[in-house]
Write a protein that holds these residues in place. Structure first.
Motif, mmCIF file in Angstrom:
data_model
loop_
_atom_site.group_PDB
_atom_site.id
_atom_site.type_symbol
_atom_site.label_atom_id
_atom_site.label_comp_id
_atom_site.label_asym_id
_atom_site.label_seq_id
_atom_site.Cartn_x
_atom_site.Cartn_y
_atom_site.Cartn_z
ATOM 1 N N LYS A 82 0.832 -1.199 0.000
ATOM 2 C CA LYS A 82 0.000 0.000 0.000
ATOM 3 C C LYS A 82 0.879 1.266 0.000
ATOM 4 C CE LYS A 82 -3.847 1.984 2.624
ATOM 5 N NZ LYS A 82 -3.264 2.708 3.777
ATOM 6 N N ARG A 83 1.849 1.288 0.917
ATOM 7 C CA ARG A 83 2.681 2.486 1.017
ATOM 8 C C ARG A 83 3.565 2.693 -0.213
ATOM 9 N NH1 ARG A 83 6.014 2.193 6.294
ATOM 10 N NH2 ARG A 83 5.536 -0.020 6.177
ATOM 11 N N GLN A 98 2.795 2.399 -3.244
ATOM 12 C CA GLN A 98 2.083 2.948 -4.402
ATOM 13 C C GLN A 98 2.652 4.321 -4.718
ATOM 14 O OE1 GLN A 98 -0.345 1.412 -6.309
ATOM 15 N NE2 GLN A 98 0.523 -0.270 -5.128
ATOM 16 N N PRO A 118 -4.871 6.132 -4.207
ATOM 17 C CA PRO A 118 -5.773 5.256 -4.966
ATOM 18 C C PRO A 118 -6.713 5.990 -5.934
ATOM 19 C CG PRO A 118 -5.813 4.707 -2.617
ATOM 20 C CD PRO A 118 -4.999 5.944 -2.751
#
Ligand SMILES: Cc1cc2nc3c(=O)[nH]c(=O)nc-3n(C[C@H](O)[C@H](O)[C@H](O)COP(=O)(O)OP(=O)(O)OC[C@H]3O[C@@H](n4cnc5c(N)ncnc54)[C@H](O)[C@@H]3O)c2cc1C
Ligand code: SF4
Ligand code: SF4
Lengths: 146, 416
Positions: B56-57, B59, B63
């Motif tokens: 997640k981090r 990315q 989003p």
């Protein structure tokens, strides 16, 4: 946008701004408890030449090279303020490699930090400016980007 | 309404999207993404395996990014051909994407040499994509012996991130020292020492002659030119990268090793731009045309390409090779070209080298010392005359106090 500017002629080279910065970002109530006898990791630093001294912190560049260069997408610009998401930073120092002003340095934990104009801490306005005994650092508007 | 097509969805593609949208809020943007993922920070795949980040981090953008930018995303689809006359991109599945302006942001691919016996090695990996990293993670355990071929940035980053996960790591390279594209033997020894302190072994100045199996144990082994035999379970090939230039070169686009671009990121073909690792451009520290593959250049080129594609005007004419990389906390920074007169300062744990020629700072190496290095970098990129600064002061430490009063006023007196 208001930014931090320095006046070389008035800077005493007293380094108080470095202490005020470290304290403002420590999240602590007592300055002595926060800083006494410890190395400090301020987001502003004094540059000293033979006859001059002045404080340097992030210029919040119009087209910030640190934002484009960060290998973790951790630096961004929002509403003119260049911010760092310390949770994403992996301490590669690429931002140090590119910032022309020498405005970034790692914190105590090795993770990068930079001036965010005290907008993210409880101070609300730059602590370096507020605490400068000789008004050698000011927070003001000087010419705006389109 | 203009139709923009971007081939690739990495660092330069994302910055290209941002460049387009800084000028044109309306145009239609289609992104052909060979990988199935939204753009992620490619250099962070090693940090992922060290648990210093997570999917997640790592990315590259939040989003909501592609929606906000109004992009049509074609994930897991590959461009195979550009029709420059009809202005269409043909995809692997035969569909066509028409464009008014195209950006090729296709990056590079790992070079895999032909090595005897390589086909018979079951667990072999490259280390350039998120999927590579996830597959490698699955393939190793605490008993694994890992052989990494290639002591460049990628091979060493891979070694660092596996150090705590596996039992043994050996890095082999034809060069007699690590990071051969950035460092010479002496500077490299600082980095190698740090890696060795963390249990990583080296077989340098040597190369794989063939892969085979130990007849008694049935285990994989690499037989090196020197005769050394290295048993291993998992193989990582990190020999080097090749620019993905063929889409443009196949249709007559100029370029030697990459797609040739000018300072506006135009290729030699009308309405086709290119950015990032697939390109070759002018290195401002020496004037040569070369591949200048690094993340900052890819990002800056992508943005400039986007602005120009949308009818704005931007130039990127300050590309240099530069790199900042750390291994187990030891930071190495390099920039520019190592020619001219050398100033050197060494300690047991650090090296500083500054190269000057014709009144210019041409390049530097900084190991174990990095404070405010960007001041040096900007002098290379801006071709700041050394006679305009107090360079004796600058040798001691990078400082803007060494600039003239006028230059300091320009840097600190207003908006920059
Ligand atoms: C392990 C590792 C560590 C690194 N560390 C650093 C570092 O510390 N500092 C640094 O500056 N750089 C580093 N790099 C390099 C950096 O990641 C690249 O320079 C950068 O990602 C280049 O961006 P790009 O947009 O040009 O290409 P990429 O980010 O590679 O994106 C290109 C994309 O195009 C896609 N593509 C290719 N062909 C097609 C096609 N025909 N159709 C559709 N899609 C296609 C690919 O799948 C890929 O997703 C590292 C790289 C790796 C692998
Ligand atoms: S950190 Fe440096 S490059 Fe980034 S905005 Fe601040 S002054 Fe500009
Ligand atoms: S040190 Fe952190 S903020 Fe700086 S470039 Fe690396 S990841 Fe980004």
């Amino acid at each position: 946008m208001k930014r931090v500017y320095v006046n070389e002629e008035w800077c005493l080279g007293c380094h108080l701004c470095e202490y005020n910065c470290a304290f403002a970002n420590s999240g602590m109530q007592d300055m002595a408890l926060a800083l006494k006898g410890k190395p400090i990791y301020p987001r502003i630093h004094i540059e000293e030449g033979e006859k001059i001294s002045y404080a340097v912190s992030c210029r919040h560049c119009e087209d910030p090279i640190c934002v484009r260069s960060c290998i973790a997408g951790a630096i961004s610009k929002e509403g003119g303020v260049v911010k760092i998401d310390r949770d994403k930073c992996v301490s590669c120092f690429t931002c140090i490699l590119v910032c022309p002003y020498g405005a970034l340095a790692p914190g105590e934990d090795g993770v990068m930090q930079k001036c965010e104009l005290c907008l993210q801490n409880s101070c609300g306005e730059p602590a370096c400016v507020k605490g400068c005994p000789n008004r050698a650092i000011v927070y003001e508007e000087r010419g705006e980007e389109a | 309404m203009r139709r923009y097509v971007i081939i690739g969805n990495g660092i330069s593609a994302v910055n290209c999207i941002e460049g387009i949208r800084s000028v044109d809020a309306e145009g239609r943007i289609t992104v052909i993404s060979g990988e199935k993922h939204p753009a992620y920070c490619r250099p962070l795949i090693s940090y992922l395996l060290e648990d210093r980040t997570d999917q997640k981090r790592m990315q590259y953008r939040d989003p909501g990014f592609y929606d906000r930018m109004g992009c049509e995303m074609l994930y897991g689809r590959k461009a195979v051909r550009i029709d420059k006359e009809d202005k269409k991109v043909e995809l692997y599945d035969g569909t066509l994407q028409p464009y008014d302006v195209l950006c090729v942001a296709a990056g590079s691919h790992p070079f895999v040499p032909r090595l005897n016996g390589l086909d018979a090695v079951e667990k072999k990996f490259s280390f350039t994509t998120l999927d590579d990293a996830l597959a490698l993670e699955q393939a190793v355990d605490k008993d694994s012996k890992v052989l990494i071929v290639g002591a460049g940035m990628i091979g060493l980053k891979c070694a660092e991130c596996l150090a705590e996960r596996v039992s043994e790591i050996t890095v082999c390279d034809l060069a007699d020292h690590v990071l051969p594209t950035f460092l010479d033997f002496e500077c490299a020894s600082y980095v190698q020492k740090r890696l060795e302190e963390h249990g990583i072994s080296f077989a340098l100045g040597d190369s794989v002659e063939h892969f085979g199996k130990d007849p008694s144990s049935g285990k994989n082994e690499a037989v090196l030119k020197s005769g050394t035999v290295l048993p291993f379970d998992v193989l990582v090939l990190a020999i080097g990268a090749r620019a993905n230039a063929s889409l443009v070169k196949d249709i007559g686009g100029a370029g030697e090793r990459g797609i040739a671009v000018d300072e506006c990121m135009r290729t030699s073909i009308q309405d086709i731009y290119a950015a990032g690792d697939c390109t070759e451009s002018t290195d401002v520290s020496c004037g040569d045309r070369k591949l200048l593959s690094n993340l900052p250049n890819a990002a800056m080129q992508g943005y400039v390409a986007g602005v120009n594609m949308a009818g704005g005007s931007a130039v990127f004419d300050k590309a240099i090779m530069m790199n900042s990389i750390s291994f187990f906390g030891l930071h190495s920074m390099t920039a520019g070209t190592y020619t001219g007169e050398l100033f050197e300062e060494k300690t047991d744990t650090s090296v500083k080298r500054l190269y000057t020629e014709n009144d210019l700072l041409k390049g530097f190496v900084l190991i174990g010392t990095s404070d405010r290095a960007g001041i040096y970098t900007s002098m290379i990129r801006n071709r700041t005359p050394l006679s305009s600064v107090d360079f004796e002061m600058m040798k001691k430490a990078a400082t803007t106090a060494a600039f003239s009063a006028g230059a300091r006023e320009r840097m600190f007196g207003g908006t920059v």
